[in-house]
Motif scaffolding. Structure first.
Motif, short mmCIF file in Angstrom:
data_model
loop_
_atom_site.label_atom_id
_atom_site.label_comp_id
_atom_site.label_asym_id
_atom_site.label_seq_id
_atom_site.Cartn_x
_atom_site.Cartn_y
_atom_site.Cartn_z
N GLY A 101 0.31 -3.99 -9.53
CA GLY A 101 1.33 -3.11 -8.98
C GLY A 101 2.22 -3.84 -8.00
N LEU A 102 1.61 -4.71 -7.18
CA LEU A 102 2.38 -5.48 -6.21
C LEU A 102 3.32 -6.47 -6.88
CD1 LEU A 102 -0.42 -6.19 -3.56
CD2 LEU A 102 1.60 -4.75 -3.24
N THR A 103 2.96 -6.95 -8.06
CA THR A 103 3.82 -7.91 -8.76
C THR A 103 4.92 -7.22 -9.56
OG1 THR A 103 2.39 -7.93 -10.74
CG2 THR A 103 1.89 -9.51 -8.98
N ILE A 104 4.72 -5.97 -9.93
CA ILE A 104 5.66 -5.28 -10.82
C ILE A 104 6.62 -4.37 -10.07
CG2 ILE A 104 5.83 -3.59 -12.69
CD1 ILE A 104 3.17 -4.68 -13.76
N ILE A 105 6.10 -3.59 -9.10
CA ILE A 105 6.88 -2.54 -8.47
C ILE A 105 7.76 -3.11 -7.35
CG2 ILE A 105 6.78 -0.36 -7.18
CD1 ILE A 105 4.10 0.19 -8.51
N ASP A 106 9.03 -2.76 -7.38
CA ASP A 106 9.94 -3.14 -6.30
C ASP A 106 9.68 -2.23 -5.10
OD1 ASP A 106 12.64 -2.81 -4.74
OD2 ASP A 106 12.84 -4.66 -5.91
N PRO A 107 9.56 -2.81 -3.89
CA PRO A 107 9.25 -1.97 -2.71
C PRO A 107 10.24 -0.83 -2.48
CG PRO A 107 9.01 -4.30 -2.18
CD PRO A 107 9.61 -4.24 -3.56
N SER A 108 11.52 -1.03 -2.83
CA SER A 108 12.53 -0.01 -2.56
C SER A 108 12.32 1.25 -3.38
CB SER A 108 13.94 -0.57 -2.80
OG SER A 108 14.10 -0.93 -4.15
N ILE A 109 11.68 1.11 -4.55
CA ILE A 109 11.44 2.30 -5.38
C ILE A 109 9.96 2.66 -5.42
CG2 ILE A 109 13.45 1.84 -6.85
CD1 ILE A 109 11.40 0.86 -9.00
N PHE A 110 9.17 2.07 -4.51
CA PHE A 110 7.73 2.29 -4.59
C PHE A 110 7.33 3.75 -4.46
CE2 PHE A 110 3.90 3.18 -2.13
CZ PHE A 110 2.96 2.89 -3.11
N LEU A 111 7.88 4.47 -3.47
CA LEU A 111 7.46 5.86 -3.27
C LEU A 111 7.73 6.71 -4.50
CD1 LEU A 111 8.63 6.52 0.40
CD2 LEU A 111 6.29 6.19 -0.42
N LEU A 112 8.89 6.51 -5.11
CA LEU A 112 9.19 7.23 -6.35
C LEU A 112 8.23 6.81 -7.45
CD1 LEU A 112 11.03 9.08 -8.05
CD2 LEU A 112 12.46 7.07 -8.51
N ALA A 113 7.92 5.51 -7.54
CA ALA A 113 6.99 5.02 -8.57
C ALA A 113 5.60 5.60 -8.37
CB ALA A 113 6.94 3.50 -8.53
N ALA A 114 5.15 5.69 -7.11
CA ALA A 114 3.83 6.27 -6.83
C ALA A 114 3.80 7.74 -7.22
CB ALA A 114 3.50 6.10 -5.35
N PHE A 115 4.85 8.45 -6.87
CA PHE A 115 4.96 9.88 -7.21
C PHE A 115 4.91 10.08 -8.72
CE2 PHE A 115 8.15 13.46 -7.91
CZ PHE A 115 7.24 14.48 -7.66
#
Length: 473
Positions: A101-115
């Motif tokens: 997840g740390l390698t794939i997800i961009d921090p700026s969209i993380f909250l949306l991705a988690a949701f």
């Protein structure tokens, strides 16, 4: 010969409710005593009223046991998920998901991705508990590594988990609500889309914009890099590690029963710990009971990954049992029936009826301590009003989910509130302000009722609804 029993008077009901709130405040806030003791003390307050109105100790004990029995499924799921969390950490499943997840997800969209990730998981599996204990734990690790506030991440996770809890045909609360409301489960889900789609979109926008705000300067990825280094130092990280997670999700998606599937997933985690993480066989099996234990030297990694096991859930289970006992006692001595009568007299239009259902659902969580109690109180206390006003029962089932299911994690001593706090490591009051999807569902549902939008009637004589009308006869 037993005394003649009667329903409690309104002052007696208010005495119980006010005593409940006062005891909670004194035990938790003032004296910092365990919440379990507060709930147990409430038993005696309710029994005092029960004796006054003619109930015997035996009858009230029967009410306690019935309340606990009706909620045993939630207790067993807690035990199962506790075992699963422990073995999935020891087996490298959760660490691998965090790493990738740390390698794939961009921090700026993380909250949306988690949701969205937790929403998809819960829709596929039908369980908010299972989703939080698997995808949720992983998202917490990723979010903390990116430097997001832990309560905000928990809010995104729980919001996503409750998308499926109220919409998935595999969810027990979805099926139970449809059954109690006498509505076809697919029609029930369709009716909820009028609320859930706008709530999902608005919550998604909120999580996305908040994520941009926290990473407007590009973000400091050093903590994420330290996390990845620690994970690779202590675990064998591989895509093979996610196989148990895929197996569990697939089995749940094929409508296999939750408890044996989750326990099977936990057992797979033990095998993965033995075969892939060099854990001794007996120690790998032991993690089912005692959970994972590592010492990485990185404080937040240790805090995140030193959890799980059946013992991890014992305090939570005790709390839920006491809360279920409170609900069983209130049902036994007639407190719920008195409230039902008062609400029936007050709710004389669609708006008030909608609000009464939402209030009744929250009441079930606040005083009954479980989602199953909330959907029963919401549907059964107010169903007569819908029939009397000619409102289709799909509206009843939709409103029941809004007042019951999604408010469960908002109450610190409810099964959902206790589980989410224990599993994600964030207090209920900590993550409460960030349950944006849950709050939006309640708000939109209330607005529909108050404005008479999307209120369907069972007869063609109703002409005052500017929303959709159907003759279902």
């Amino acid at each position: 010969m037993s005394n003649e029993r009667r329903l409690p008077t309104l002052p007696e009901v208010l005495f119980v409710l006010m005593s409940f709130v006062l005891i909670m405040f004194l035990f938790i806030v003032q004296f910092e005593l365990p919440i379990q003791l507060a709930l147990l003390t409430t038993w005696f307050v309710i029994m005092t009223v029960g004796l006054r109105i003619g109930y015997s100790y035996f009858e009230m004990q029967r009410g306690i046991l019935k309340g606990i029995y009706d909620g045993l499924e939630a207790v067993l799921i807690l035990i199962s998920v506790g075992a699963l969390i422990g073995t999935w950490i020891a087996g490298g499943i959760v660490p691998s998901i965090i790493y990738y997840g740390l390698t794939i997800i961009d921090p700026s969209i993380f909250l949306l991705a988690a949701f969205i990730t937790c929403a998809i998981t819960s829709l596929a599996t039908g369980t908010s508990f299972g989703s939080a204990g698997t995808a949720g734990i992983a998202m917490m690790g990723i979010g903390i590594s990116f430097g997001f506030p832990v309560a905000l991440v928990a809010g995104a996770v729980i919001s996503g988990c409750y998308v499926g809890d109220k919409l998935s045909p595999l969810s027990d609360t979805t099926v139970m609500t449809a059954s109690l409301s006498k509505v076809n489960v697919i029609e029930h889900i369709k009716s909820m889309l009028y609320v859930s789609i706008p709530a999902f979109v608005i919550a998604g926008i909120l999580f996305l914009t908040t994520g941009f705000f926290f990473n407007s300067g590009g973000g400091d990825l050093s903590q994420a890099e330290d996390t990845m280094a620690s994970l690779t130092a202590f675990f064998n990280i591989s895509w093979v590690m996610v196989v148990p997670a895929a197996v569990v999700i697939i089995l749940l998606a094929f409508k296999k029963p939750s408890i044996p599937v989750i326990l099977f997933g936990a057992l797979l985690g033990s095998f993965w710990a033995f075969f892939f993480q060099d854990v001794a066989f007996l120690d790998a099996i032991k993690t089912l009971y005692t959970g994972s234990s590592i010492s990485s030297g990185v404080a937040f990694i240790d805090e995140l990954l030193n959890r799980g096991g059946i013992t991890f859930m014992l305090e939570v289970i005790a709390l839920i049992i006491f809360a279920l006992g409170v609900g069983g006692l209130m049902e036994q001595i007639g407190i719920l029936r008195v409230i039902c009568v008062k609400l029936l007299a007050w709710a004389d239009n669609a708006g008030k009826t909608t609000l009464s259902t939402i209030i009744s659902g929250f009441f079930g969580n606040f005083f009954g301590g479980a989602a199953y109690v909330s959907v029963i109180t919401a549907s059964k206390i107010t169903e007569e009003n819908y029939d009397d006003l000619g409102i289709d029962r799909r509206v009843l089932s939709r409103n029941t989910e809004a007042g019951g299911t999604v408010t469960t994690p908002m109450v610190p001593w409810s099964d959902g509130g206790v589980f989410m706090a224990a599993t994600l490591g964030v207090s209920t009051l900590g993550y409460l302000p960030f349950l944006w999807f849950n709050f939006l569902v309640v708000i939109i549902t209330a607005l529909y009722g108050l404005t008479n939008r999307f209120i369907w009637y069972t007869n063609t004589n109703e002409t005052d609804s500017p929303g959709i009308k159907e003759n279902v006869n």
